[in-house]
Design a protein around this motif. Structure first.
Motif, PDB file in Angstrom:
ATOM      1  N   ALA B  95       0.937  -1.286  -0.044  1.00 31.53           N
ATOM      2  CA  ALA B  95       0.056   0.060  -0.168  1.00 31.53           C
ATOM      3  C   ALA B  95       0.880   1.171  -0.102  1.00 31.53           C
ATOM      4  O   ALA B  95       0.564   2.250  -0.749  1.00 31.53           O
ATOM      5  N   ILE B  96       1.918   0.925   0.671  1.00 35.50           N
ATOM      6  CA  ILE B  96       2.778   2.246   0.907  1.00 35.50           C
ATOM      7  C   ILE B  96       3.536   2.636  -0.570  1.00 35.50           C
ATOM      8  O   ILE B  96       3.691   3.726  -0.986  1.00 35.50           O
ATOM      9  N   ALA B  97       4.015   1.493  -1.138  1.00 35.74           N
ATOM     10  CA  ALA B  97       4.608   1.767  -2.364  1.00 35.74           C
ATOM     11  C   ALA B  97       3.642   2.057  -3.573  1.00 35.74           C
ATOM     12  O   ALA B  97       3.981   2.940  -4.158  1.00 35.74           O
ATOM     13  N   ARG B  98       2.547   1.744  -3.417  1.00 38.75           N
ATOM     14  CA  ARG B  98       1.266   2.102  -4.358  1.00 38.75           C
ATOM     15  C   ARG B  98       1.061   3.711  -4.194  1.00 38.75           C
ATOM     16  O   ARG B  98       0.884   4.308  -5.217  1.00 38.75           O
ATOM     17  N   PHE B  99       1.291   3.966  -2.780  1.00 38.12           N
ATOM     18  CA  PHE B  99       0.873   5.469  -2.668  1.00 38.12           C
ATOM     19  C   PHE B  99       1.857   6.303  -3.221  1.00 38.12           C
ATOM     20  O   PHE B  99       1.475   7.313  -4.095  1.00 38.12           O
ATOM     21  N   TRP B 100       3.355   5.824  -2.858  1.00 32.62           N
ATOM     22  CA  TRP B 100       4.223   7.033  -3.516  1.00 32.62           C
ATOM     23  C   TRP B 100       4.244   6.760  -5.128  1.00 32.62           C
ATOM     24  O   TRP B 100       4.597   7.599  -5.855  1.00 32.62           O
ATOM     25  N   ALA B 101       4.104   5.606  -5.750  1.00 34.38           N
ATOM     26  CA  ALA B 101       3.958   5.605  -7.109  1.00 34.38           C
ATOM     27  C   ALA B 101       3.041   6.242  -7.661  1.00 34.38           C
ATOM     28  O   ALA B 101       3.294   7.007  -8.508  1.00 34.38           O
ATOM     29  N   ALA B 102       1.696   6.267  -6.870  1.00 28.50           N
ATOM     30  CA  ALA B 102       0.598   7.280  -7.492  1.00 28.50           C
ATOM     31  C   ALA B 102       0.915   8.634  -7.246  1.00 28.50           C
ATOM     32  O   ALA B 102       0.574   9.692  -8.296  1.00 28.50           O
ATOM     33  N   TYR B 103       1.768   9.085  -6.106  1.00 30.50           N
ATOM     34  CA  TYR B 103       1.952  10.530  -5.835  1.00 30.50           C
ATOM     35  C   TYR B 103       2.885  11.019  -6.924  1.00 30.50           C
ATOM     36  O   TYR B 103       2.830  12.019  -7.498  1.00 30.50           O
ATOM     37  N   ILE B 104       3.943  10.160  -7.243  1.00 24.47           N
ATOM     38  CA  ILE B 104       5.080  10.381  -8.381  1.00 24.47           C
ATOM     39  C   ILE B 104       4.245  10.643  -9.826  1.00 24.47           C
ATOM     40  O   ILE B 104       4.555  11.701 -10.475  1.00 24.47           O
ATOM     41  N   ASP B 105       3.239   9.749 -10.189  1.00 22.72           N
ATOM     42  CA  ASP B 105       2.464   9.791 -11.297  1.00 22.72           C
ATOM     43  C   ASP B 105       1.624  11.206 -11.468  1.00 22.72           C
ATOM     44  O   ASP B 105       1.284  11.616 -12.162  1.00 22.72           O
ATOM     45  N   ASP B 106       1.137  11.292 -10.322  1.00 24.16           N
ATOM     46  CA  ASP B 106       0.156  12.571 -10.188  1.00 24.16           C
ATOM     47  C   ASP B 106       0.779  13.856 -10.505  1.00 24.16           C
ATOM     48  O   ASP B 106       0.206  14.997 -10.577  1.00 24.16           O
ATOM     49  N   LYS B 107       2.336  14.083 -10.308  1.00 21.71           N
ATOM     50  CA  LYS B 107       2.693  15.177 -10.281  1.00 21.71           C
ATOM     51  C   LYS B 107       2.912  15.971 -11.653  1.00 21.71           C
ATOM     52  O   LYS B 107       3.256  15.036 -12.683  1.00 21.71           O
ATOM     53  N   GLU B 108       2.574  17.196 -11.764  1.00 23.74           N
ATOM     54  CA  GLU B 108       2.373  17.982 -13.076  1.00 23.74           C
ATOM     55  C   GLU B 108       2.891  19.209 -12.760  1.00 23.74           C
ATOM     56  O   GLU B 108       2.428  19.927 -11.642  1.00 23.74           O
ATOM     57  N   TYR B 109       4.090  19.706 -13.396  1.00 23.59           N
ATOM     58  CA  TYR B 109       4.343  21.140 -13.160  1.00 23.59           C
ATOM     59  C   TYR B 109       4.254  22.101 -14.577  1.00 23.59           C
ATOM     60  O   TYR B 109       4.361  21.503 -15.562  1.00 23.59           O
ATOM     61  N   ASN B 110       3.641  23.052 -14.290  1.00 22.38           N
ATOM     62  CA  ASN B 110       3.289  24.147 -15.191  1.00 22.38           C
ATOM     63  C   ASN B 110       4.727  24.647 -15.907  1.00 22.38           C
ATOM     64  O   ASN B 110       5.585  24.919 -15.420  1.00 22.38           O
ATOM     65  N   MET B 111       4.588  25.053 -17.176  1.00 26.65           N
ATOM     66  CA  MET B 111       5.334  25.651 -17.724  1.00 26.65           C
ATOM     67  C   MET B 111       5.662  26.970 -17.197  1.00 26.65           C
ATOM     68  O   MET B 111       4.701  27.702 -16.830  1.00 26.65           O
ATOM     69  N   ALA B 112       6.915  27.448 -16.836  1.00 26.59           N
ATOM     70  CA  ALA B 112       7.388  28.768 -16.290  1.00 26.59           C
ATOM     71  C   ALA B 112       8.099  29.392 -16.984  1.00 26.59           C
ATOM     72  O   ALA B 112       8.739  29.290 -17.819  1.00 26.59           O
ATOM     73  N   ASN B 113       7.412  30.715 -17.300  1.00 26.65           N
ATOM     74  CA  ASN B 113       7.708  31.836 -18.300  1.00 26.65           C
ATOM     75  C   ASN B 113       8.526  32.984 -17.543  1.00 26.65           C
ATOM     76  O   ASN B 113       9.515  33.635 -18.028  1.00 26.65           O
ATOM     77  N   THR B 114       7.875  33.321 -16.540  1.00 28.63           N
ATOM     78  CA  THR B 114       8.580  34.357 -15.672  1.00 28.63           C
ATOM     79  C   THR B 114       9.565  33.912 -14.763  1.00 28.63           C
ATOM     80  O   THR B 114       9.188  32.810 -14.185  1.00 28.63           O
ATOM     81  N   ASP B 115      10.324  34.887 -13.986  1.00 31.92           N
ATOM     82  CA  ASP B 115      10.928  34.452 -12.831  1.00 31.92           C
ATOM     83  C   ASP B 115      10.241  34.035 -11.629  1.00 31.92           C
ATOM     84  O   ASP B 115      10.487  32.906 -10.853  1.00 31.92           O
ATOM     85  N   GLU B 116       9.026  34.785 -11.415  1.00 29.42           N
ATOM     86  CA  GLU B 116       8.163  34.457 -10.442  1.00 29.42           C
ATOM     87  C   GLU B 116       7.607  33.179 -10.684  1.00 29.42           C
ATOM     88  O   GLU B 116       7.352  32.361  -9.615  1.00 29.42           O
ATOM     89  N   GLU B 117       7.185  32.666 -11.735  1.00 30.16           N
ATOM     90  CA  GLU B 117       6.672  31.480 -12.162  1.00 30.16           C
ATOM     91  C   GLU B 117       7.642  30.313 -12.027  1.00 30.16           C
ATOM     92  O   GLU B 117       7.471  29.236 -11.367  1.00 30.16           O
ATOM     93  N   ARG B 118       8.831  30.623 -12.253  1.00 32.24           N
ATOM     94  CA  ARG B 118       9.959  29.712 -11.943  1.00 32.24           C
ATOM     95  C   ARG B 118      10.290  29.332 -10.819  1.00 32.24           C
ATOM     96  O   ARG B 118      10.500  28.256 -10.339  1.00 32.24           O
TER      97      ARG B 118
END
Lengths: 226, 226
Positions: B95-118
């Motif tokens: 269950a713990i392994a599945r939790f972290w696998a799903a956590y990694i899979d859920d990560k999405e980062y937006n494209m950053a264009n400005t210094d603030e966004e970065r």
């Protein structure tokens, strides 16, 4: 109840995600204590036991917290193996069941404010229902359930949403579980709601409608205050 | 390779999701045929075998298509059980392994264009890396891997992203796998990349950099054409 162990569920009655865990425990005939999470503010127990997402449900077994409903249901299946298998035994059938469970879990529909938005959401909902009507055949292999001859993983995951699907039908006037459009899904939904393991944790529609109306009012107030 | 069966992987070399499947098959010493999906346009085989998402990877085993990388890796583990277990045996550890696998899979980062966004994206990335540095202890129980004494589920899921993490580091100048900030994660990343099962399918960084630059240029052109 056949087994008595140190099992607790931290949840709230309207949550379909919490309901999944309770249905799985009911099927396994595992006794558990239900701890009501009030959410506003979130309890110390929730923040401590699910620090990453801070979401319900959390299952506690022998003091160990387990989070995320799909993971919890698999944990329950792998822990109490002698009663009512939830996932199929065959690896390919398991993969298919996991695929549809994840599909159901990924669905999110936007709030619709205009007729055009409502039509777009309705179209998405019907496209999803059509896929699930077909999946019923693939998963269930002609049985009464997605799990075949017995309530299984996909039955739990989709079945837990039926209360809110019916509330959505009443509030929007949109017939989703339409016996003409989706005969297998509509008949399955009636069967699920009549199952003891589900019936005992499915809230009354009137109580959900009232909760839904309060939530909608709160969302509208928050959005107009922006 | 110890086993020879009718196994095919439909994928593309830059995809970390495809890489997961190939690493898992390598660990199990299962021979497979790699079918390159060109994506523009999507092949008939892809559209037919994953009609819901139309995404790679697809694993074919004895003609049956299996989709979604996390599900495929579990299928591989449950099908070839005699060699190199991928998920832990204990239900709670699973269950713990599945939790972290799903956590990694859920990560999405937006494209950053400005210094603030970065800066905002960098903050999110470091918060995620901090959680994973802690999870390394919980999952690995003092071993060299998230899987403890051997490469396991979380090692595969996160390990498959290492190529793109390093490309991101080079393109942005942001040191993510920083040995001072995240000593365990940084040392683990070097170990993963040196593993035969990973090394043989991990593309060269220069090739990925070139692909990344082309993709970025295409995205920028598409966004400025709007």
């Amino acid at each position: 109840m056949a087994e008595s162990e140190d099992v607790k569920v931290l949840g709230a009655w309207p949550s379909p995600f919490v309901m999944r865990v309770r249905i799985a425990l009911n099927l396994k005939k595992v006794d558990y204590e239900f701890i009501a999470e009030t959410m506003h503010p979130k309890s110390e127990l929730l923040l401590k036991s699910n620090p990453v997402y801070k979401k319900i449900p959390v299952l506690f077994h022998k003091g160990n917290p387990i989070c995320e409903s799909l993971i919890i249901v698999q944990y329950i299946d792998e822990t109490w193996t002698s009663v009512h298998p939830i996932l199929p035994a065959d690896p390919y059938d398991r993969a298919i069941a996991r695929f549809w469970a994840a599909y159901i879990d990924d669905k999110e529909y936007n709030m619709a404010n205009t007729d055009e938005e409502r039509a777009a959401v309705a179209e998405q909902i019907f496209a999803g229902a059509k896929l699930l009507e077909e999946a019923f055949q693939t998963c269930g292999k002609g049985g009464k359930w997605f799990g075949g001859d017995a309530v299984g993983y996909v039955d739990i995951v989709l079945g837990s949403c039926l209360g809110w699907i019916r509330v959505t039908e009443k509030m929007s006037g949109l017939k989703i579980l339409d016996g003409d459009k989706f005969p297998q899904l509509a008949a399955w939904a009636d069967r699920v709601c009549a199952e003891e393991a589900v019936k005992s944790v499915m809230p009354e529609i009137d109580k959900m409608l009232e909760f839904g109306a309060t939530m909608m009012a709160r969302l509208k107030a928050a959005s107009s205050a922006k």
